[in-house]
Enzyme design. Structure first.
Site, PDB file in Angstrom:
ATOM      1  N   HIS A 288     -20.443 -79.740  55.390  1.00  0.00           N
ATOM      2  CA  HIS A 288     -20.734 -79.069  56.616  1.00  0.00           C
ATOM      3  C   HIS A 288     -21.191 -79.997  57.798  1.00  0.00           C
ATOM      4  O   HIS A 288     -21.056 -81.269  57.399  1.00  0.00           O
ATOM      5  CB  HIS A 288     -22.095 -78.220  56.385  1.00  0.00           C
ATOM      6  CG  HIS A 288     -23.211 -79.027  55.827  1.00  0.00           C
ATOM      7  ND1 HIS A 288     -24.085 -79.928  56.575  1.00  0.00           N
ATOM      8  CD2 HIS A 288     -23.760 -79.000  54.357  1.00  0.00           C
ATOM      9  CE1 HIS A 288     -24.938 -80.434  55.845  1.00  0.00           C
ATOM     10  NE2 HIS A 288     -24.789 -80.176  54.779  1.00  0.00           N
TER      11      HIS A 288
ATOM     12  N   GLU B 150     -26.029 -76.437  47.289  1.00  0.00           N
ATOM     13  CA  GLU B 150     -26.660 -77.757  47.320  1.00  0.00           C
ATOM     14  C   GLU B 150     -27.720 -77.793  46.117  1.00  0.00           C
ATOM     15  O   GLU B 150     -28.050 -76.685  45.403  1.00  0.00           O
ATOM     16  CB  GLU B 150     -27.253 -78.032  48.466  1.00  0.00           C
ATOM     17  CG  GLU B 150     -27.921 -79.652  48.392  1.00  0.00           C
ATOM     18  CD  GLU B 150     -26.798 -80.807  48.269  1.00  0.00           C
ATOM     19  OE1 GLU B 150     -26.128 -80.646  47.216  1.00  0.00           O
ATOM     20  OE2 GLU B 150     -26.523 -81.581  49.259  1.00  0.00           O
TER      21      GLU B 150
END
Length: 313
Positions: free
Chosen positions: A112, A188
């Site tokens: 990202h 994550e």
């Protein structure tokens, strides 16, 4: 091999390798040959010898391929044939999905864009408290443009906000038709009490635990959980789901720790190798996967598109 394509004012030349066959006639008497010519003769002889050896290696590879087709079993590991993924890769990995897949696949993975907590040097982990900055949004646009010439059958993304926002800019902004699937397995690492804490604060107030996470991440644990081992398990789960999806080309948008685990899992590297690779915001990595589900890393952490216009992968 994946190439970077640009649109400079003048067209770029492309050099293509090939074998050169040099023929010569023997001289009647070596004593009559000029020393420079004698060296050329020796070099030409060496070229023919090398060509013969290369032909022998090619025959061996073809023989292994034929044996593999007859027996249905993997042939012994051989140099990777760049023309096809149908035979063995050069890697040491087993199938990432445990079975054959209908066709070769190309998997493009990216991290990202820059976030508010990246700028503040806070530990993001599994938290939803961070979001893309203006710069991070611009990075996502650059990723979108760099991938504009690649065809994708589907997109897989972490559902965490910073990854989801990046995905929306790339996938929806490009007007892609394929499905966009959000996988919890791409989230994550969960770091518990460290999430949201500034790294300097964690290093000062929780020195031993923070040092373990930074220096020996596979040993870091809290409440009986080992975050890195969990990430590796989820990376293996995500690989399997992506490879079993319909189509041959897939885009994956996720996070730094997950990308590291994704790379290590594909290359059969243990959790202790987790910090052997680094991934930048907007960094693009590409895998090719053969029909047995074995992956070969062709490009890692490409960031040229972040610094130059008209870069295409």
């Amino acid at each position: 091999m994946t190439q970077l394509h640009s649109r400079p004012a003048s067209s770029a030349s492309v050099l293509r390798g090939g074998h050169v066959s040099v023929k010569h006639k023997p001289f009647a008497s070596p004593r009559m040959v000029h020393p420079g010519v004698q060296r050329c003769v020796c070099q030409a002889t060496q070229v023919e010898s090398d060509t013969s050896q290369q032909t022998t290696h090619t025959d061996k590879r073809q023989q292994m391929t034929r044996q593999e087709e007859v027996s249905g079993q993997p042939a012994p590991r051989s140099p990777f044939n760049t023309g096809s993924m149908d035979i063995t890769t050069a890697g040491a990995t087993a199938s990432l999905c445990g079975h054959a897949i209908p066709a070769e696949k190309t998997i493009v993975i990216l991290r990202h864009g820059m976030t508010t907590w990246n700028e503040e040097q806070r530990i993001q982990a599994n938290s939803e408290g961070s979001e893309l900055t203006i710069h991070g949004q611009a990075q996502a646009v650059r990723c979108r443009d760099a991938l504009a010439h690649m065809q994708f059958d589907s997109c897989f993304s972490s559902p965490i906000r910073r990854a989801r926002s990046t995905t929306e800019i790339i996938w929806q902004g490009q007007g892609r038709d394929g499905p966009c699937i959000y996988l919890d397995s791409l989230k994550e690492a969960h770091l518990g009490w460290m999430e949201g804490m500034k790294q300097a604060e964690a290093a000062t107030n929780h020195r031993d635990d923070f040092a373990t996470w930074r220096e020996r991440p596979a040993e870091f644990n809290f409440d009986g959980r080992y975050p890195l081992l969990e990430v590796f398990d989820r990376a293996a789960e995500a690989w399997k789901e992506i490879l079993e999806a319909p189509g041959s080309n897939h885009l994956v948008v996720t996070h730094k720790s997950m990308m590291r685990a994704f790379l290590c899992t594909a290359l059969a590297l243990p959790p202790t190798s987790f910090r052997a690779v680094d991934i930048h915001n907007g960094g693009v990595s590409i895998f090719r996967v053969n029909k047995r589900g074995e992956a070969m890393l062709t490009n890692m952490n490409m960031t040229s598109h972040m610094h130059h216009d008209d870069i295409y992968y």
